[in-house]
Design a protein around this motif. Structure first.
Motif, PDB file in Angstrom:
ATOM      1  N   PRO A 222      44.030  38.690  43.149  1.00 23.82           N
ATOM      2  CA  PRO A 222      44.191  40.081  41.999  1.00 23.82           C
ATOM      3  C   PRO A 222      45.510  39.348  42.504  1.00 23.82           C
ATOM      4  CG  PRO A 222      42.863  40.521  44.779  1.00 23.82           C
ATOM      5  CD  PRO A 222      43.113  39.738  44.818  1.00 23.82           C
ATOM      6  N   VAL A 223      45.980  40.272  40.419  1.00 18.94           N
ATOM      7  CA  VAL A 223      47.380  40.024  39.954  1.00 18.94           C
ATOM      8  C   VAL A 223      47.957  41.524  39.779  1.00 18.94           C
ATOM      9  CG1 VAL A 223      49.238  37.878  39.260  1.00 18.94           C
ATOM     10  CG2 VAL A 223      47.038  37.065  40.132  1.00 18.94           C
ATOM     11  N   ASP A 262      41.763  33.975  38.732  1.00 20.23           N
ATOM     12  CA  ASP A 262      42.268  35.063  38.839  1.00 20.23           C
ATOM     13  C   ASP A 262      41.993  36.436  38.058  1.00 20.23           C
ATOM     14  OD1 ASP A 262      42.574  33.847  41.465  1.00 20.23           O
ATOM     15  OD2 ASP A 262      44.575  33.473  40.428  1.00 20.23           O
ATOM     16  N   ARG A 263      41.378  37.286  38.454  1.00 23.70           N
ATOM     17  CA  ARG A 263      41.735  39.244  38.165  1.00 23.70           C
ATOM     18  C   ARG A 263      43.130  39.304  38.342  1.00 23.70           C
ATOM     19  NH1 ARG A 263      39.438  42.012  42.501  1.00 23.70           N
ATOM     20  NH2 ARG A 263      39.026  43.397  40.717  1.00 23.70           N
ATOM     21  N   VAL A 264      43.540  40.052  37.118  1.00 23.86           N
ATOM     22  CA  VAL A 264      44.722  40.187  37.071  1.00 23.86           C
ATOM     23  C   VAL A 264      44.862  41.841  36.542  1.00 23.86           C
ATOM     24  CG1 VAL A 264      46.879  40.148  34.398  1.00 23.86           C
ATOM     25  CG2 VAL A 264      44.987  38.070  35.711  1.00 23.86           C
ATOM     26  N   GLY A 265      45.577  42.863  36.246  1.00 25.68           N
ATOM     27  CA  GLY A 265      46.175  43.602  36.150  1.00 25.68           C
ATOM     28  C   GLY A 265      47.330  44.176  35.853  1.00 25.68           C
ATOM     29  N   PHE A 266      47.298  45.843  35.194  1.00 24.83           N
ATOM     30  CA  PHE A 266      48.527  45.948  34.488  1.00 24.83           C
ATOM     31  C   PHE A 266      49.121  47.753  35.372  1.00 24.83           C
ATOM     32  CE2 PHE A 266      49.299  42.811  31.523  1.00 24.83           C
ATOM     33  CZ  PHE A 266      50.497  42.566  31.151  1.00 24.83           C
ATOM     34  N   PHE A 267      50.336  47.498  35.499  1.00 25.28           N
ATOM     35  CA  PHE A 267      50.802  48.711  36.152  1.00 25.28           C
ATOM     36  C   PHE A 267      52.256  49.610  35.936  1.00 25.28           C
ATOM     37  CE2 PHE A 267      52.603  51.284  39.506  1.00 25.28           C
ATOM     38  CZ  PHE A 267      51.807  52.669  39.705  1.00 25.28           C
ATOM     39  N   GLY A 268      52.316  50.315  34.738  1.00 24.17           N
ATOM     40  CA  GLY A 268      53.625  50.854  34.187  1.00 24.17           C
ATOM     41  C   GLY A 268      53.736  51.842  35.448  1.00 24.17           C
ATOM     42  N   PHE A 269      54.729  51.953  35.301  1.00 16.21           N
ATOM     43  CA  PHE A 269      55.988  53.159  35.912  1.00 16.21           C
ATOM     44  C   PHE A 269      57.043  53.569  35.816  1.00 16.21           C
ATOM     45  CE2 PHE A 269      56.673  50.027  38.352  1.00 16.21           C
ATOM     46  CZ  PHE A 269      58.098  49.997  38.781  1.00 16.21           C
ATOM     47  N   ALA A 315      45.941  52.557  45.914  1.00 13.31           N
ATOM     48  CA  ALA A 315      44.728  51.682  44.650  1.00 13.31           C
ATOM     49  C   ALA A 315      45.032  51.123  45.149  1.00 13.31           C
ATOM     50  CB  ALA A 315      45.342  52.269  43.332  1.00 13.31           C
ATOM     51  N   LEU A 316      45.220  49.454  45.308  1.00 11.94           N
ATOM     52  CA  LEU A 316      44.716  48.116  45.966  1.00 11.94           C
ATOM     53  C   LEU A 316      44.111  48.138  47.021  1.00 11.94           C
ATOM     54  CD1 LEU A 316      48.764  46.594  44.603  1.00 11.94           C
ATOM     55  CD2 LEU A 316      45.942  47.106  43.518  1.00 11.94           C
ATOM     56  N   GLU A 317      43.108  47.839  47.147  1.00  9.88           N
ATOM     57  CA  GLU A 317      41.944  47.351  48.186  1.00  9.88           C
ATOM     58  C   GLU A 317      41.693  46.656  49.484  1.00  9.88           C
ATOM     59  OE1 GLU A 317      37.716  48.280  47.148  1.00  9.88           O
ATOM     60  OE2 GLU A 317      38.223  50.586  47.163  1.00  9.88           O
ATOM     61  N   ARG A 318      42.493  45.281  48.324  1.00 11.84           N
ATOM     62  CA  ARG A 318      42.446  44.130  49.525  1.00 11.84           C
ATOM     63  C   ARG A 318      44.033  43.329  48.544  1.00 11.84           C
ATOM     64  NH1 ARG A 318      39.047  39.601  46.010  1.00 11.84           N
ATOM     65  NH2 ARG A 318      40.392  38.322  47.052  1.00 11.84           N
ATOM     66  N   ARG A 319      44.451  42.586  49.599  1.00 12.02           N
ATOM     67  CA  ARG A 319      46.003  41.816  49.152  1.00 12.02           C
ATOM     68  C   ARG A 319      46.106  41.309  47.657  1.00 12.02           C
ATOM     69  NH1 ARG A 319      48.540  37.078  50.579  1.00 12.02           N
ATOM     70  NH2 ARG A 319      50.484  36.561  51.377  1.00 12.02           N
ATOM     71  N   SER A 320      47.180  40.945  47.523  1.00  8.00           N
ATOM     72  CA  SER A 320      47.625  40.845  45.943  1.00  8.00           C
ATOM     73  C   SER A 320      48.359  40.386  45.793  1.00  8.00           C
ATOM     74  CB  SER A 320      47.181  42.174  45.346  1.00  8.00           C
ATOM     75  OG  SER A 320      45.995  42.719  45.147  1.00  8.00           O
ATOM     76  N   LEU A 321      48.891  39.992  44.999  1.00  7.76           N
ATOM     77  CA  LEU A 321      50.301  39.522  44.679  1.00  7.76           C
ATOM     78  C   LEU A 321      50.334  40.632  43.006  1.00  7.76           C
ATOM     79  CD1 LEU A 321      52.151  37.199  44.056  1.00  7.76           C
ATOM     80  CD2 LEU A 321      51.186  36.441  42.041  1.00  7.76           C
ATOM     81  N   ILE A 322      51.366  40.689  43.585  1.00 12.01           N
ATOM     82  CA  ILE A 322      52.166  42.466  43.007  1.00 12.01           C
ATOM     83  C   ILE A 322      53.650  41.123  42.417  1.00 12.01           C
ATOM     84  CG2 ILE A 322      53.121  44.728  42.885  1.00 12.01           C
ATOM     85  CD1 ILE A 322      51.771  45.067  45.807  1.00 12.01           C
ATOM     86  N   VAL A 323      53.599  41.620  41.146  1.00  9.93           N
ATOM     87  CA  VAL A 323      54.524  41.277  40.281  1.00  9.93           C
ATOM     88  C   VAL A 323      55.411  41.908  39.756  1.00  9.93           C
ATOM     89  CG1 VAL A 323      55.748  39.520  38.054  1.00  9.93           C
ATOM     90  CG2 VAL A 323      53.308  39.170  39.589  1.00  9.93           C
ATOM     91  N   VAL A 324      56.906  42.246  40.354  1.00  4.53           N
ATOM     92  CA  VAL A 324      57.751  43.874  40.447  1.00  4.53           C
ATOM     93  C   VAL A 324      58.388  43.259  39.141  1.00  4.53           C
ATOM     94  CG1 VAL A 324      59.079  44.925  40.694  1.00  4.53           C
ATOM     95  CG2 VAL A 324      57.230  44.105  42.242  1.00  4.53           C
TER      96      VAL A 324
END
Length: 426
Positions: A222-223, A262-269, A315-324
Motif C-alpha cells: 500500500p502506498v 503496488d496499491r495506491v491511494g490518496f488522503f487529503g486533509f 484507517a490503515l490495517e497493514r504497514r504502508s508507505l505514507i508519502v506526506v
C-alpha cells in the motif's frame, strides 16, 4: 410576429375605427399561425439529449464536448444548443447551431479548463423552431456531469517511464525482477557469478548439489499519498500552488507504483480529513486516481495534523508507505506535525516531501543595499534555518526525506521510492 401584430391591430383600430374587425382578424390570424407552428413542430417529449464529455481533462489542454439531439417525429431543419459550466471550465461558444439530418443533430463545443479541480457541466439546452419559424421549443436538462481537471501528466509520464526503465531491477521486463526483493521464488543450481550468500545449505545437502535461493520483487504494497490541502499548501511557489505541485508529483509516482504492482491511494486533509480513497491496484486504475486527485480542493483553513494523521493511522490495517506533502512556517507550527508523524513512523514507512523554497534562498543571498533589504535577508535566513531544524528532527524520528526544488520534486520522489524498494524497506 404576435409582438408586431397586436400593436399593428391596435393602430388600425385607432386610425380607422371602422376597420377594427380587420385588426382583430389580424391578431387571430397571427395567433392561429403560432398555435399551428407549435402543434406541427417536433414534440418536446419526443426529443432526447445525449451529452458526450471527457471524464478527465488536463489543465494545459482542451477537449471537445458534443451534445447530440435526436428527434423522433417531425424533426426541424436546424436546432440550437447551449451549455452552462462552473467557474473551473469555459466554453468556446455560448450557443451553437447545427443542422438536423436523419432526425439527429450534433452540436460541438470546446472545453477549456480554468484551473485544477472538479469542473461541472451544470445544464444543457436544445431549442428549435416550428415549420413556420414563429415559435421556439426548448428542452433543458441538468446532467451534473463532473470532469476531473488534473495537472498535465503527459510529460511527466514520459519522465516516469524513462526513470523507471533506467533501473533494470525494476524495469518493464518481468523476468528481470527475479533475483531482487525478499519474496522466495525458487531454488536454482549454483552457477558462476551468483551470490554465494544465497546458498541454501540444508536443501543442498538433501539434493547433493549446491542450490541457491532466488527471490523476486514483492508487490501489493500500500502506498498512500497524504496531501495537506490547507492554507500554507495553497500558497504559490514559483507561480504554482504547492498543492498542485504535490498532486503532480504524486500522480507521477502513482503511475510507476501501479506498474510495479503496488496499491495506491490518496488522503487529503486540512482542518479535517476531506478525501480518502483507500488503496487501489492495477494500471487501469490510474484514470480513477486522477479523478480522486481532482477532488483535493484549495482551502483557507489551518491544518489539523492531530485529527487527520490519527484517522489515517487508524484507517490503515497493514504497514504502508505514507508519502506526506505538507508545509510549515516555523518550528512552532511544526510541533504538532512532528508529534503525529512520529506516531505514524512507529508502524509505517513515512516519506516526507519538502519543497525547497528557492524564493527565500534568493532573498537570503541578495546583496543588502538598504535597511529593508537587510531585514528581508535576515528574516529569510531565519526561516531557512528553522526549516532545516524541522528536517533534522524528522530524520531523527526515522522519516525519509525528499528535499528538492519545486520543478524537480516529481523525479526526486520517484527515485526515492525506487530506492526504498531496492533496499527492501517497504
Amino acid at each position: 410576429m404576435m409582438a408586431i401584430g397586436a400593436p399593428l391591430a391596435l393602430m388600425i383600430g385607432l386610425i380607422q375605427p371602422g376597420f377594427w374587425v380587420a385588426g382583430a382578424a389580424w391578431v387571430v390570424l397571427i395567433g392561429g399561425l403560432c398555435l399551428a407552428d407549435a402543434v406541427l413542430g417536433a414534440p418536446r417529449d419526443l426529443v432526447t439529449l445525449a451529452l458526450d464529455a471527457p471524464g478527465v481533462l488536463p489543465t494545459a489542454g482542451s477537449a471537445p464536448m458534443s451534445l447530440r439531439v435526436a428527434f423522433e417525429r417531425r424533426p426541424p431543419r436546424v436546432m440550437e444548443a447551449a451549455a452552462q459550466v462552473n467557474a473551473r471550465l469555459s466554453l468556446d461558444a455560448a450557443r451553437v447551431s447545427a443542422p438536423v439530418r436523419g432526425g439527429e443533430a450534433e452540436a460541438l463545443f470546446e472545453l477549456t479548463p480554468a484551473r485544477r479541480g472538479e469542473g461541472e457541466i451544470e445544464r444543457i439546452w436544445a431549442r428549435w423552431r416550428g415549420p413556420f419559424g414563429l415559435v421556439w421549443k426548448q428542452v433543458t436538462e441538468a446532467p451534473k456531469r463532473i470532469i476531473a481537471i488534473t495537472p498535465n501528466v503527459g510529460a511527466v509520464k514520459d519522465e516516469a517511464i524513462r526513470l523507471f526503465a533506467r533501473d533494470a531491477a525494476f524495469g518493464l521486463k518481468a523476468q528481470l525482477e527475479t533475483g531482487e526483493g525478499s519474496e522466495f521464488h525458487a531454488l536454482r543450481e549454483l552457477a558462476q557469478g551468483m551470490d554465494k550468500r544465497a546458498i541454501d545449505w540444508k536443501q543442498s545437502a538433501r539434493h547433493g548439489k549446491l542450490l541457491v535461493k532466488e527471490f523476486r520483487t514483492e508487490r501489493n504494497h500500500p502506498v498512500i499519498f497524504a496531501i495537506d490541502t490547507g492554507r500554507l499548501m495553497c500558497e504559490p511557489l514559483l507561480g504554482v500552488p504547492r498543492i498542485d505541485r504535490a498532486i503532480n508529483a504524486s500522480l507521477l509516482m502513482a503511475f510507476v507504483s501501479l506498474k510495479l504492482g503496488d496499491r495506491v491511494g490518496f488522503f487529503g486533509f486540512d482542518v479535517k480529513p476531506r478525501v480518502f480513497s483507500g488503496a487501489i491496484s492495477g494500471a487501469h486504475a490510474f484514470p480513477l486516481l486522477q479523478r480522486i486527485a481532482a477532488r483535493l480542493d484549495y482551502s483557507a483553513e489551518e491544518t489539523n495534523y492531530t485529527l487527520a494523521l490519527t484517522q489515517l493511522g487508524a484507517a490503515l490495517e497493514r504497514r504502508s508507505l505514507i508519502v506526506v506533502f505538507t508545509d510549515f512556517a516555523d518550528t512552532t507550527s511544526a510541533e504538532l506535525m512532528l508529534e503525529n508523524v512520529g506516531r505514524l513512523i512507529k508502524r509505517h514507512l513515512v516519506l516526507f516531501v519538502i519543497f525547497r523554497d528557492e524564493e527565500l534562498e534568493v532573498i537570503e543571498r541578495r546583496e543588502p543595499v538598504d535597511p529593508e533589504a537587510v531585514s528581508r535577508s535576515v528574516t529569510a535566513g531565519v526561516l531557512l534555518r528553522e526549516r532545516d531544524v524541522v528536517i533534522a528532527r524528522l530524520v531523527r524520528l526515522g522519516a525519509h526525506i525528499v528535499d528538492a526544488p519545486a520543478a524537480s520534486v516529481g523525479p526526486a520522489l520517484l527515485s526515492a521510492y525506487i530506492d526504498l524498494k531496492r533496499r527492501d524497506l517497504m
